[in-house]
Design an enzyme around this catalytic site. Sequence first.
Site, short mmCIF file in Angstrom:
data_model
loop_
_atom_site.label_atom_id
_atom_site.label_comp_id
_atom_site.label_asym_id
_atom_site.label_seq_id
_atom_site.Cartn_x
_atom_site.Cartn_y
_atom_site.Cartn_z
N SER A 144 0.86 -1.19 0.00
CA SER A 144 0.00 0.00 0.00
C SER A 144 0.89 1.23 0.00
O SER A 144 2.01 1.20 0.54
CB SER A 144 -0.90 0.02 1.23
OG SER A 144 -1.55 1.28 1.37
N TYR A 158 -1.24 -0.05 10.52
CA TYR A 158 -1.44 -0.53 9.15
C TYR A 158 -0.24 -0.16 8.28
O TYR A 158 0.26 -0.99 7.52
CB TYR A 158 -2.73 0.06 8.57
CG TYR A 158 -3.05 -0.44 7.18
CD1 TYR A 158 -3.43 -1.76 6.97
CD2 TYR A 158 -2.97 0.42 6.08
CE1 TYR A 158 -3.74 -2.22 5.70
CE2 TYR A 158 -3.28 -0.03 4.81
CZ TYR A 158 -3.66 -1.35 4.62
OH TYR A 158 -3.94 -1.81 3.36
#
Length: 250
Positions: A144, A158
Amino acid sequence: MSKKLTGKVALVTGGSRGIGAAIARALADDGADVAVSYASSEDKAKAVVEDLLAKGVRAHAFKADQADADEVSGLVNAVVQRFGRLDILVNNAGVFALGQVHDRANNLPELNRMFAVNVGGVATAVRTAAPLMGEGGRIISIGSVVGESTPFAGAADYSATKAALLGYTRGWARDLGPKGITVNTVQPGPIDTDMNPDGNGEFSDTQKGLTALGRYGTADEVAAAVAFLAGPNAGYITGTTLTVDGGFNA
Protein backbone atom coordinates in the site's frame (compact mmCIF):
# COMPACT_ATOMS: atom_id res chain seq x y z
CA MET A 1 -1.53 -19.68 -29.73
CA SER A 2 -0.34 -20.23 -26.16
CA LYS A 3 -0.61 -17.38 -23.69
CA LYS A 4 2.38 -16.10 -21.72
CA LEU A 5 1.43 -17.93 -18.51
CA THR A 6 0.20 -21.18 -20.05
CA GLY A 7 1.43 -24.10 -17.95
CA LYS A 8 1.98 -21.95 -14.86
CA VAL A 9 0.13 -22.33 -11.57
CA ALA A 10 -0.69 -19.30 -9.42
CA LEU A 11 -1.99 -18.91 -5.88
CA VAL A 12 -3.77 -15.66 -5.03
CA THR A 13 -4.49 -15.31 -1.32
CA GLY A 14 -7.64 -13.40 -0.50
CA GLY A 15 -8.84 -13.96 -4.04
CA SER A 16 -12.58 -14.02 -3.44
CA ARG A 17 -13.26 -10.34 -4.10
CA GLY A 18 -11.84 -6.93 -4.92
CA ILE A 19 -8.21 -6.70 -5.97
CA GLY A 20 -7.60 -10.41 -5.36
CA ALA A 21 -10.43 -11.51 -7.64
CA ALA A 22 -9.23 -9.11 -10.35
CA ILE A 23 -5.71 -10.52 -10.08
CA ALA A 24 -6.99 -14.08 -10.34
CA ARG A 25 -8.91 -13.22 -13.51
CA ALA A 26 -5.96 -11.38 -15.05
CA LEU A 27 -3.62 -14.32 -14.48
CA ALA A 28 -6.20 -16.72 -15.92
CA ASP A 29 -6.58 -14.46 -18.97
CA ASP A 30 -2.84 -14.96 -19.50
CA GLY A 31 -3.27 -18.73 -19.34
CA ALA A 32 -2.33 -19.59 -15.74
CA ASP A 33 -4.17 -22.15 -13.67
CA VAL A 34 -5.27 -20.29 -10.53
CA ALA A 35 -5.96 -21.21 -6.93
CA VAL A 36 -7.61 -18.62 -4.70
CA SER A 37 -7.90 -18.62 -0.93
CA TYR A 38 -10.62 -17.13 1.21
CA ALA A 39 -11.30 -16.77 4.93
CA SER A 40 -15.09 -16.51 5.05
CA SER A 41 -16.55 -15.52 1.66
CA GLU A 42 -17.07 -19.03 0.31
CA ASP A 43 -19.86 -18.08 -2.10
CA LYS A 44 -17.80 -15.24 -3.59
CA ALA A 45 -14.77 -17.50 -3.91
CA LYS A 46 -16.81 -20.13 -5.73
CA ALA A 47 -18.14 -17.44 -8.09
CA VAL A 48 -14.58 -16.39 -8.91
CA VAL A 49 -13.64 -20.01 -9.58
CA GLU A 50 -16.57 -20.35 -11.99
CA ASP A 51 -15.32 -17.25 -13.85
CA LEU A 52 -11.83 -18.74 -14.07
CA LEU A 53 -13.03 -22.12 -15.28
CA ALA A 54 -15.00 -20.36 -18.01
CA LYS A 55 -11.68 -18.98 -19.28
CA GLY A 56 -10.48 -22.52 -19.95
CA VAL A 57 -8.00 -22.87 -17.08
CA ARG A 58 -7.97 -25.04 -13.98
CA ALA A 59 -9.11 -23.31 -10.80
CA HIS A 60 -9.99 -24.10 -7.21
CA ALA A 61 -10.82 -22.22 -3.99
CA PHE A 62 -9.25 -23.13 -0.64
CA LYS A 63 -10.34 -21.90 2.77
CA ALA A 64 -7.52 -20.64 4.98
CA ASP A 65 -7.11 -18.13 7.80
CA GLN A 66 -4.05 -16.05 6.90
CA ALA A 67 -3.43 -15.33 10.59
CA ASP A 68 -2.90 -19.05 11.28
CA ALA A 69 0.57 -20.21 10.24
CA ASP A 70 -0.46 -23.87 10.07
CA GLU A 71 -3.40 -23.05 7.78
CA VAL A 72 -1.24 -20.89 5.51
CA SER A 73 1.41 -23.57 5.22
CA GLY A 74 -1.29 -26.16 4.58
CA LEU A 75 -2.80 -23.94 1.91
CA VAL A 76 0.42 -23.73 -0.08
CA ASN A 77 1.01 -27.47 0.16
CA ALA A 78 -2.60 -28.21 -0.82
CA VAL A 79 -2.22 -26.09 -3.97
CA VAL A 80 0.91 -28.00 -4.97
CA GLN A 81 -0.77 -31.32 -4.25
CA ARG A 82 -3.82 -30.45 -6.37
CA PHE A 83 -2.10 -28.71 -9.28
CA GLY A 84 1.29 -30.41 -9.24
CA ARG A 85 3.39 -27.26 -8.95
CA LEU A 86 3.43 -23.61 -7.88
CA ASP A 87 4.99 -20.90 -10.04
CA ILE A 88 3.35 -17.65 -8.92
CA LEU A 89 2.48 -16.62 -5.37
CA VAL A 90 0.45 -13.44 -4.94
CA ASN A 91 0.19 -12.37 -1.31
CA ASN A 92 -2.98 -10.31 -1.54
CA ALA A 93 -4.94 -11.19 1.62
CA GLY A 94 -4.96 -8.36 4.12
CA VAL A 95 -7.03 -6.64 6.78
CA PHE A 96 -7.29 -3.02 7.89
CA ALA A 97 -7.71 -1.56 11.36
CA LEU A 98 -7.20 1.90 12.84
CA GLY A 99 -5.90 2.93 16.23
CA GLN A 100 -3.90 5.88 17.55
CA VAL A 101 -0.88 4.97 19.65
CA HIS A 102 -1.98 6.97 22.69
CA ASP A 103 -5.61 5.78 22.70
CA ARG A 104 -6.28 3.41 25.60
CA ALA A 105 -9.55 2.42 23.93
CA ASN A 106 -7.74 0.75 21.02
CA ASN A 107 -8.91 -2.73 20.12
CA LEU A 108 -5.50 -4.38 20.53
CA PRO A 109 -6.66 -7.88 19.46
CA GLU A 110 -7.82 -6.37 16.15
CA LEU A 111 -4.51 -4.57 15.65
CA ASN A 112 -2.57 -7.71 16.56
CA ARG A 113 -4.58 -9.76 14.09
CA MET A 114 -3.72 -7.22 11.39
CA PHE A 115 -0.02 -7.89 11.95
CA ALA A 116 -0.67 -11.63 11.96
CA VAL A 117 -2.46 -11.49 8.59
CA ASN A 118 -0.60 -8.72 6.80
CA VAL A 119 2.91 -9.70 7.88
CA GLY A 120 2.91 -13.14 9.48
CA GLY A 121 0.66 -14.72 6.87
CA VAL A 122 2.79 -13.39 4.04
CA ALA A 123 6.03 -14.55 5.66
CA THR A 124 4.64 -18.03 6.24
CA ALA A 125 3.35 -18.32 2.68
CA VAL A 126 6.72 -17.33 1.24
CA ARG A 127 8.71 -19.59 3.57
CA THR A 128 6.49 -22.51 2.58
CA ALA A 129 6.32 -21.75 -1.13
CA ALA A 130 9.92 -20.79 -1.90
CA PRO A 131 11.40 -24.31 -1.55
CA LEU A 132 8.64 -25.63 -3.82
CA MET A 133 9.14 -23.09 -6.61
CA GLY A 134 11.60 -23.50 -9.45
CA GLU A 135 13.58 -21.10 -11.58
CA GLY A 136 11.34 -18.42 -13.04
CA GLY A 137 9.11 -18.38 -9.97
CA ARG A 138 7.35 -15.17 -9.05
CA ILE A 139 6.44 -13.86 -5.59
CA ILE A 140 4.36 -10.68 -5.58
CA SER A 141 2.99 -9.04 -2.44
CA ILE A 142 0.26 -6.41 -2.40
CA GLY A 143 1.40 -3.51 -0.27
CA SER A 144 0.00 0.00 0.00
CA VAL A 145 1.13 3.57 -0.54
CA VAL A 146 0.81 4.02 3.22
CA GLY A 147 3.82 1.72 3.54
CA GLU A 148 5.86 4.78 2.55
CA SER A 149 3.76 7.57 4.05
CA THR A 150 1.01 7.89 6.63
CA PRO A 151 -1.36 10.67 5.52
CA PHE A 152 -3.83 10.45 8.40
CA ALA A 153 -3.82 9.71 12.12
CA GLY A 154 -4.54 6.24 13.42
CA ALA A 155 -2.96 4.35 10.52
CA ALA A 156 0.49 3.77 12.02
CA ASP A 157 -0.06 0.06 12.64
CA TYR A 158 -1.44 -0.53 9.15
CA SER A 159 1.40 1.50 7.64
CA ALA A 160 3.90 -0.56 9.61
CA THR A 161 2.50 -3.82 8.25
CA LYS A 162 2.85 -2.58 4.68
CA ALA A 163 6.31 -1.10 5.32
CA ALA A 164 7.36 -4.54 6.56
CA LEU A 165 6.49 -6.00 3.16
CA LEU A 166 8.89 -3.57 1.49
CA GLY A 167 11.73 -4.73 3.72
CA TYR A 168 10.84 -8.37 3.20
CA THR A 169 10.65 -7.89 -0.56
CA ARG A 170 14.19 -6.52 -0.75
CA GLY A 171 15.57 -9.18 1.58
CA TRP A 172 13.75 -12.08 -0.03
CA ALA A 173 14.91 -10.94 -3.46
CA ARG A 174 18.49 -11.41 -2.23
CA ASP A 175 17.68 -14.78 -0.66
CA LEU A 176 15.88 -16.19 -3.69
CA GLY A 177 17.79 -14.54 -6.54
CA PRO A 178 20.20 -17.49 -6.83
CA LYS A 179 17.18 -19.75 -7.40
CA GLY A 180 15.95 -17.53 -10.24
CA ILE A 181 12.85 -16.47 -8.26
CA THR A 182 11.85 -12.82 -8.38
CA VAL A 183 10.22 -11.03 -5.44
CA ASN A 184 8.37 -7.74 -5.83
CA THR A 185 5.66 -5.59 -4.26
CA VAL A 186 2.75 -3.88 -5.99
CA GLN A 187 1.73 -0.83 -4.00
CA PRO A 188 -1.81 0.43 -4.68
CA GLY A 189 -3.14 3.83 -3.78
CA PRO A 190 -6.88 4.52 -3.38
CA ILE A 191 -8.63 1.66 -5.20
CA ASP A 192 -12.41 1.33 -5.51
CA THR A 193 -13.16 -1.87 -3.57
CA ASP A 194 -15.43 -3.02 -0.74
CA MET A 195 -12.67 -2.13 1.73
CA ASN A 196 -12.28 1.44 0.43
CA PRO A 197 -15.20 2.35 -1.85
CA ASP A 198 -15.31 5.43 -4.03
CA GLY A 199 -18.20 7.74 -3.22
CA ASN A 200 -17.69 7.31 0.52
CA GLY A 201 -18.19 10.97 1.32
CA GLU A 202 -15.40 13.14 2.72
CA PHE A 203 -13.03 10.20 3.25
CA SER A 204 -12.95 9.18 -0.41
CA ASP A 205 -13.03 12.78 -1.63
CA THR A 206 -9.92 13.51 0.43
CA GLN A 207 -8.10 10.50 -1.02
CA LYS A 208 -8.96 11.47 -4.59
CA GLY A 209 -7.76 15.00 -3.89
CA LEU A 210 -4.36 13.65 -2.84
CA THR A 211 -3.82 11.89 -6.19
CA ALA A 212 -2.38 13.60 -9.24
CA LEU A 213 -5.13 12.12 -11.43
CA GLY A 214 -7.97 13.13 -9.12
CA ARG A 215 -9.65 9.72 -9.09
CA TYR A 216 -9.72 6.29 -7.52
CA GLY A 217 -8.00 3.45 -9.33
CA THR A 218 -9.66 0.20 -10.31
CA ALA A 219 -8.89 -3.34 -9.21
CA ASP A 220 -8.18 -4.21 -12.83
CA GLU A 221 -5.44 -1.56 -12.98
CA VAL A 222 -3.70 -3.16 -10.00
CA ALA A 223 -4.21 -6.62 -11.51
CA ALA A 224 -2.52 -5.51 -14.74
CA ALA A 225 0.61 -4.58 -12.78
CA VAL A 226 0.63 -7.96 -11.04
CA ALA A 227 0.15 -9.80 -14.33
CA PHE A 228 3.13 -7.94 -15.80
CA LEU A 229 5.39 -8.86 -12.88
CA ALA A 230 4.19 -12.47 -13.10
CA GLY A 231 5.06 -12.71 -16.78
CA PRO A 232 8.24 -13.49 -18.70
CA ASN A 233 8.96 -9.87 -19.58
CA ALA A 234 9.59 -9.06 -15.90
CA GLY A 235 12.35 -11.62 -15.41
CA TYR A 236 14.98 -8.98 -14.59
CA ILE A 237 12.83 -7.08 -12.08
CA THR A 238 13.24 -8.09 -8.45
CA GLY A 239 13.46 -6.53 -5.02
CA THR A 240 11.47 -3.50 -6.05
CA THR A 241 8.07 -1.86 -5.79
CA LEU A 242 5.65 -1.01 -8.57
CA THR A 243 3.36 1.75 -7.31
CA VAL A 244 -0.15 2.03 -8.78
CA ASP A 245 -1.50 5.09 -7.01
CA GLY A 246 -2.51 7.76 -9.54
CA GLY A 247 0.26 9.98 -8.20
CA PHE A 248 -0.81 9.75 -4.52
CA ASN A 249 2.82 9.64 -3.39
CA ALA A 250 4.20 11.87 -6.17
